[in-house]
Design an enzyme around this catalytic site. Structure first.
Site, PDB file in Angstrom:
ATOM      1  N   GLU A  17       0.831  -1.201   0.000  1.00  0.00           N
ATOM      2  CA  GLU A  17       0.000   0.000   0.000  1.00  0.00           C
ATOM      3  C   GLU A  17       0.869   1.256   0.000  1.00  0.00           C
ATOM      4  O   GLU A  17       1.844   1.339   0.738  1.00  0.00           O
ATOM      5  CB  GLU A  17      -0.928   0.005   1.212  1.00  0.00           C
ATOM      6  CG  GLU A  17      -1.860  -1.179   1.282  1.00  0.00           C
ATOM      7  CD  GLU A  17      -2.826  -1.284   0.116  1.00  0.00           C
ATOM      8  OE1 GLU A  17      -2.983  -0.308  -0.662  1.00  0.00           O
ATOM      9  OE2 GLU A  17      -3.447  -2.353  -0.023  1.00  0.00           O
ATOM     10  N   CYS A  75      -8.113  -1.809   8.006  1.00  0.00           N
ATOM     11  CA  CYS A  75      -6.697  -1.762   7.605  1.00  0.00           C
ATOM     12  C   CYS A  75      -6.222  -0.331   7.411  1.00  0.00           C
ATOM     13  O   CYS A  75      -5.137   0.043   7.856  1.00  0.00           O
ATOM     14  CB  CYS A  75      -6.483  -2.573   6.322  1.00  0.00           C
ATOM     15  SG  CYS A  75      -6.753  -4.341   6.531  1.00  0.00           S
ATOM     16  N   HIS A  99      -1.221  -5.873   1.986  1.00  0.00           N
ATOM     17  CA  HIS A  99      -2.514  -6.545   1.932  1.00  0.00           C
ATOM     18  C   HIS A  99      -2.314  -7.910   1.284  1.00  0.00           C
ATOM     19  O   HIS A  99      -1.665  -8.015   0.251  1.00  0.00           O
ATOM     20  CB  HIS A  99      -3.526  -5.745   1.107  1.00  0.00           C
ATOM     21  CG  HIS A  99      -4.478  -4.985   1.946  1.00  0.00           C
ATOM     22  ND1 HIS A  99      -4.713  -3.649   1.773  1.00  0.00           N
ATOM     23  CD2 HIS A  99      -5.293  -5.372   2.954  1.00  0.00           C
ATOM     24  CE1 HIS A  99      -5.615  -3.231   2.642  1.00  0.00           C
ATOM     25  NE2 HIS A  99      -5.986  -4.268   3.377  1.00  0.00           N
TER      26      HIS A  99
END
Length: 159
Positions: A17, A75, A99
């Site tokens: 991410e 998250c 992830h």
């Protein structure tokens, strides 16, 4: 180095991410049956906070995907709080979020483990790391919208 791991049920690839958003919005309720529709994660003025890992280099060397952000639910809240905390420490820690897809959707659990370990080893080569902190965070909320949780940290020594 702090690496957060989270499950993304709609993804089929491991993703690094790039950023977290100061927003909580989801189509489902959390564990306390609270629905978030556009609340801020915290009082920070920044709409986005960015990972200080070299995402492009890690994607290239590990053959994992990248993602613009960690969504807008659990998250993302964890990642945003981590990045905000790190900013208050003058970005003294390297921080990232990975992830992973549901295990049954991924090709192989061994391949998933190898890719995550490779990301950690590559980061280790860039700096002299003593340990990696894996965080498991159980989030829940109160009716006032404040996030509460239990943070469990496992220290993993790297040889």
């Amino acid at each position: 180095l702090v690496i957060c791991l989270g499950e993304a049920i709609n993804r089929i690839e491991i993703c690094l991410e790039r950023r977290a958003i100061n927003l909580r919005k989801a189509s489902i309720c959390d564990n306390d049956n609270v629905y978030f529709d556009g609340l801020k994660v915290n009082d920070c003025e920044d709409e986005f906070l960015y990972s200080n890992l070299n995402i492009d280099k890690l994607v290239l060397k590990t053959n994992v995907a990248d993602s613009l952000d960690a969504g807008m639910f659990v998250c993302n809240s964890l990642f945003y709080e981590l990045l905000d905390y790190n900013r208050k420490l003058n970005n003294s820690m390297l921080c990232g979020f990975i992830h992973i897809p549901r295990i049954e959707k991924y090709k192989s659990i061994d391949e998933m483990k190898e890719k995550i370990e490779l990301i950690i080893k590559i980061r280790r080569n860039f700096r002299d790391l003593i340990s990696i902190l894996f965080m498991r965070f159980h989030l829940s909320s109160k009716k006032d919208g404040k996030i509460t949780g239990i943070l469990k940290i496992k220290k993993l020594e790297i040889n």
